[in-house]
Write a protein that holds these residues in place. Structure first.
Motif, PDB file in Angstrom:
ATOM      1  N   TYR A 147      -7.246   6.053  -4.514  1.00  0.00           N
ATOM      2  CA  TYR A 147      -8.619   6.189  -5.026  1.00  0.00           C
ATOM      3  C   TYR A 147      -8.686   6.866  -6.405  1.00  0.00           C
ATOM      4  O   TYR A 147      -9.414   6.383  -7.284  1.00  0.00           O
ATOM      5  CB  TYR A 147      -9.498   6.933  -4.021  1.00  0.00           C
ATOM      6  CG  TYR A 147     -10.958   6.951  -4.413  1.00  0.00           C
ATOM      7  CD1 TYR A 147     -11.709   5.776  -4.412  1.00  0.00           C
ATOM      8  CD2 TYR A 147     -11.571   8.133  -4.822  1.00  0.00           C
ATOM      9  CE1 TYR A 147     -13.039   5.778  -4.800  1.00  0.00           C
ATOM     10  CE2 TYR A 147     -12.903   8.142  -5.209  1.00  0.00           C
ATOM     11  CZ  TYR A 147     -13.630   6.970  -5.195  1.00  0.00           C
ATOM     12  OH  TYR A 147     -14.942   6.972  -5.591  1.00  0.00           O
ATOM     13  N   PRO A 148      -7.952   7.955  -6.675  1.00  0.00           N
ATOM     14  CA  PRO A 148      -7.986   8.532  -8.032  1.00  0.00           C
ATOM     15  C   PRO A 148      -7.512   7.551  -9.105  1.00  0.00           C
ATOM     16  O   PRO A 148      -8.003   7.584 -10.245  1.00  0.00           O
ATOM     17  CB  PRO A 148      -7.038   9.733  -7.929  1.00  0.00           C
ATOM     18  CG  PRO A 148      -7.013  10.077  -6.474  1.00  0.00           C
ATOM     19  CD  PRO A 148      -7.141   8.776  -5.757  1.00  0.00           C
ATOM     20  N   LYS A 167      -0.997  -0.318  -9.162  1.00  0.00           N
ATOM     21  CA  LYS A 167      -1.156   0.208  -7.797  1.00  0.00           C
ATOM     22  C   LYS A 167      -2.444  -0.311  -7.151  1.00  0.00           C
ATOM     23  O   LYS A 167      -2.465  -0.594  -5.946  1.00  0.00           O
ATOM     24  CB  LYS A 167      -1.156   1.742  -7.792  1.00  0.00           C
ATOM     25  CG  LYS A 167       0.123   2.382  -8.324  1.00  0.00           C
ATOM     26  CD  LYS A 167       1.369   1.878  -7.615  1.00  0.00           C
ATOM     27  CE  LYS A 167       2.393   1.334  -8.580  1.00  0.00           C
ATOM     28  NZ  LYS A 167       3.564   0.726  -7.968  1.00  0.00           N
ATOM     29  N   VAL A 168      -3.503  -0.442  -7.938  1.00  0.00           N
ATOM     30  CA  VAL A 168      -4.772  -0.974  -7.424  1.00  0.00           C
ATOM     31  C   VAL A 168      -4.597  -2.427  -6.975  1.00  0.00           C
ATOM     32  O   VAL A 168      -5.041  -2.818  -5.894  1.00  0.00           O
ATOM     33  CB  VAL A 168      -5.889  -0.863  -8.489  1.00  0.00           C
ATOM     34  CG1 VAL A 168      -7.092  -1.728  -8.126  1.00  0.00           C
ATOM     35  CG2 VAL A 168      -6.315   0.594  -8.649  1.00  0.00           C
ATOM     36  N   ASP A 201       0.877  -1.175   0.000  1.00  0.00           N
ATOM     37  CA  ASP A 201       0.000   0.000   0.000  1.00  0.00           C
ATOM     38  C   ASP A 201       0.913   1.224   0.000  1.00  0.00           C
ATOM     39  O   ASP A 201       1.178   1.837   1.030  1.00  0.00           O
ATOM     40  CB  ASP A 201      -0.898  -0.026   1.240  1.00  0.00           C
ATOM     41  CG  ASP A 201      -1.806   1.197   1.331  1.00  0.00           C
ATOM     42  OD1 ASP A 201      -1.822   1.991   0.371  1.00  0.00           O
ATOM     43  OD2 ASP A 201      -2.479   1.353   2.359  1.00  0.00           O
ATOM     44  N   LEU A 202       1.394   1.564  -1.183  1.00  0.00           N
ATOM     45  CA  LEU A 202       2.430   2.592  -1.317  1.00  0.00           C
ATOM     46  C   LEU A 202       1.888   4.008  -1.261  1.00  0.00           C
ATOM     47  O   LEU A 202       2.612   4.949  -0.922  1.00  0.00           O
ATOM     48  CB  LEU A 202       3.166   2.391  -2.652  1.00  0.00           C
ATOM     49  CG  LEU A 202       3.882   1.046  -2.836  1.00  0.00           C
ATOM     50  CD1 LEU A 202       4.202   0.807  -4.306  1.00  0.00           C
ATOM     51  CD2 LEU A 202       5.150   1.015  -2.019  1.00  0.00           C
ATOM     52  N   LEU A 203       0.612   4.185  -1.619  1.00  0.00           N
ATOM     53  CA  LEU A 203       0.064   5.531  -1.797  1.00  0.00           C
ATOM     54  C   LEU A 203      -0.987   5.905  -0.776  1.00  0.00           C
ATOM     55  O   LEU A 203      -1.461   7.038  -0.779  1.00  0.00           O
ATOM     56  CB  LEU A 203      -0.549   5.656  -3.212  1.00  0.00           C
ATOM     57  CG  LEU A 203       0.367   5.282  -4.381  1.00  0.00           C
ATOM     58  CD1 LEU A 203      -0.413   5.313  -5.684  1.00  0.00           C
ATOM     59  CD2 LEU A 203       1.555   6.234  -4.458  1.00  0.00           C
ATOM     60  N   TYR A 213     -11.919  -5.955  -5.664  1.00  0.00           N
ATOM     61  CA  TYR A 213     -11.711  -4.691  -6.382  1.00  0.00           C
ATOM     62  C   TYR A 213     -12.842  -3.717  -6.062  1.00  0.00           C
ATOM     63  O   TYR A 213     -12.620  -2.517  -5.872  1.00  0.00           O
ATOM     64  CB  TYR A 213     -11.658  -5.008  -7.886  1.00  0.00           C
ATOM     65  CG  TYR A 213     -11.710  -3.825  -8.813  1.00  0.00           C
ATOM     66  CD1 TYR A 213     -10.559  -3.070  -9.062  1.00  0.00           C
ATOM     67  CD2 TYR A 213     -12.891  -3.470  -9.457  1.00  0.00           C
ATOM     68  CE1 TYR A 213     -10.601  -1.990  -9.937  1.00  0.00           C
ATOM     69  CE2 TYR A 213     -12.941  -2.396 -10.329  1.00  0.00           C
ATOM     70  CZ  TYR A 213     -11.789  -1.658 -10.563  1.00  0.00           C
ATOM     71  OH  TYR A 213     -11.845  -0.584 -11.416  1.00  0.00           O
ATOM     72  N   GLU A 214     -14.072  -4.249  -5.971  1.00  0.00           N
ATOM     73  CA  GLU A 214     -15.244  -3.400  -5.753  1.00  0.00           C
ATOM     74  C   GLU A 214     -15.290  -2.768  -4.366  1.00  0.00           C
ATOM     75  O   GLU A 214     -16.101  -1.872  -4.115  1.00  0.00           O
ATOM     76  CB  GLU A 214     -16.533  -4.218  -5.966  1.00  0.00           C
ATOM     77  CG  GLU A 214     -16.830  -4.559  -7.410  1.00  0.00           C
ATOM     78  CD  GLU A 214     -15.952  -5.701  -7.948  1.00  0.00           C
ATOM     79  OE1 GLU A 214     -15.891  -5.859  -9.178  1.00  0.00           O
ATOM     80  OE2 GLU A 214     -15.328  -6.405  -7.117  1.00  0.00           O
TER      81      GLU A 214
END
Length: 491
Positions: free
Chosen positions: A339-340, A390-391, A331-333, A445-446
């Motif tokens: 989210y964007p 990233k996701v 979880d790098l960000l 993912y959802e």
């Protein structure tokens, strides 16, 4: 296991979470895991089979690679007689917690996941006749985010778990705030780890359970559960840690037994033998986040003593906690920066829905999927490929943040020289042990929009209640000292 000769009376209720229910065999060291769904949601047998197969593939091709094969048990999908499943469902219904009965066991497909019973030592197929003690810990997220995308300053000082506690108590999920902080457990500092484990034992919530010979003897399911009774727990544990019975009853006995339990768990958590490939997640020598959470009672006591941080210990690189933390840090960000990128992928899928399969959002979770997770770059080139990587990393990180660690302990026999299993000592005895990880389903993912909203809700509630209250206390202290006079004397 012979699927054709299944008797529901040989199986008993073991436990359940939000999405699945587990039953255990009385003699064999195996469990069956069934999916659960709301009554209104129907899935075809093919969809359920694929769902279960994806769980197996993700465990085998991703989590086993990161954590090591000693710790990860993938299981296999089995098809069971429908009559057996229906009878089993009726048999266990009365044992299910009321709070979990909003979803029904899948009785229509006949598919389930067959796994080893992790409440047993992971070496023999059949239950041994020696006593087995099993401690299940859900450690949660062990780091504070450093991402430049974090907009709430409090998130740089207080960990997610400690903030979430306040919202959970306010909404009635739990009765009181736990003193447990994941950063203490992940510190590698034995004093902090002891404090974290004792805090879990005081307020277990759904982060700690203890089984004796496969039966739950300690833990709670919701706010209605009775208050933890250390004396009763010590009564169960005393034969394990003080087999010669040289310890009388009473508070001293209880404290001594709990102390031994905490020390043994700490030793096991710091042990490590399996390589794994978490080392493939190589990070540069950039800055590390805070090692102590401001909300941790341990951290607060340090500050009262005038210390900014405890002795730096760090986790041994071979231990499971270290490997789990490395995967969490995919979880790098932070969700604020992620989210964007999720929205970018969504816009692409709205325009090209047929690409969902190519992007491997729903699998297959194979070697190619694993390899893409190793790209730790954070410079956004504006592409869908970057956003998707990233996701997917975030989904894997969230899986590691929500996994459970199972520690099985069994007293060593007198003639244990031929026993090849690792051994951990206590004051009066020695234990053969095994360590395993469970709850390794890839997060959907959802669920990302839900995680984004929940993050904001947790932070805003904490800021308005706790953080604001702390600021008011500090402000009052300054006001009280406004009228003081400073007198200087010549020396």
């Amino acid at each position: 296991m012979d699927e054709g000769k299944m008797d529901e009376n040989e199986w008993g209720y073991h436990g359940e979470g939000n999405k699945s229910l587990v039953v255990a065999h009385a003699q064999r060291c195996v469990v069956l895991r069934f999916l659960k769904f709301p009554p209104s949601r129907k899935k075809t047998s093919e969809e359920i089979f694929q769902h279960l197969q994806n769980i197996v593939d993700f465990s085998k091709n991703v989590m086993k690679e990161f954590l090591g094969e000693t710790y990860v048990h993938c299981g296999e999908v089995v098809q069971l007689p429908l009559d057996f499943v229906k009878q089993l469902c009726l048999k266990i219904q009365s044992e299910r917690p009321e709070s979990r009965c909003d979803k029904d066991l899948d009785t229509l497909s006949g598919y389930a996941l067959c796994l080893p019973n992790l409440a047993r030592l992971q070496t023999y197929h059949f239950a041994e006749h020696r006593p087995i003690l099993c401690v299940e810990i859900k450690p949660k997220c062990g780091f504070i985010p450093l991402s430049s995308d974090v907009t709430h300053e409090v998130k740089r000082r207080v960990c997610r778990y400690c903030m979430h506690q306040h919202l959970k108590v306010a909404t009635g999920k739990w009765k009181q705030i736990s003193k447990y902080c994941p950063l203490d457990l992940y510190s590698g500092n034995k004093q902090r780890m002891h404090f974290a484990l004792k805090s879990l034992l005081q307020e277990a919530q759904n982060n700690l359970k203890i089984f004796k010979n496969g039966e739950l003897i300690y833990g709670c399911t919701d706010a209605r559960s009775p208050v933890a009774d250390w004396n009763e727990l010590a009564h169960h544990l005393k034969p394990f840690f003080f087999p010669s019975n040289g310890l009388a009853g009473g508070p001293h006995c209880t404290r001594a037994v709990i102390r031994e339990l905490v020390r043994v768990i700490t030793r096991v958590l710091l042990s490590g033998s399996d390589k794994g490939r978490a080392g493939a997640l190589r990070r540069g020598p950039g800055p590390r986040g805070p090692r102590v959470c401001e909300a941790s009672p341990f951290g607060r006591s340090l500050r009262r003593q005038g210390k900014n941080s405890p002795e730096c210990s760090g986790l041994p690189k071979g231990c499971l906690l270290y490997k789990t933390l490395q995967v969490q840090m995919l979880d790098l960000l932070d969700i604020e920066g992620l989210y964007p990128l999720y929205r970018r992928v969504e816009r692409y899928l709205e325009e090209f829905p047929e690409e969902r399969k190519t992007l491997q959002i729903d699998g297959p979770y194979d070697e190619a999927f694993y390899q893409k997770l190793l790209d730790l770059s954070t410079e956004d080139d504006g592409t869908v490929a970057f956003a998707l990587t990233k996701v997917q990393q975030y989904r894997v990180a969230m899986t590691a943040k929500d996994c459970s660690i199972m520690i099985a302990l069994s007293p060593c026999l007198q003639d244990a020289s031929s026993d090849q299993r690792p051994v951990v000592p206590s004051s009066r005895s020695r234990f053969a042990f095994s360590v395993s990880v469970l709850d390794l389903d890839l997060k959907p993912y959802e669920s990302i929009p839900h995680q984004y909203k929940l993050d904001g809700k947790i932070v805003n509630f904490y800021s308005k209640t706790v953080h604001a209250k702390d600021a008011a206390v500090v402000s009052t202290r300054f006001k009280e000292s406004e009228d003081c006079t400073l007198v200087l004397h010549k020396v």
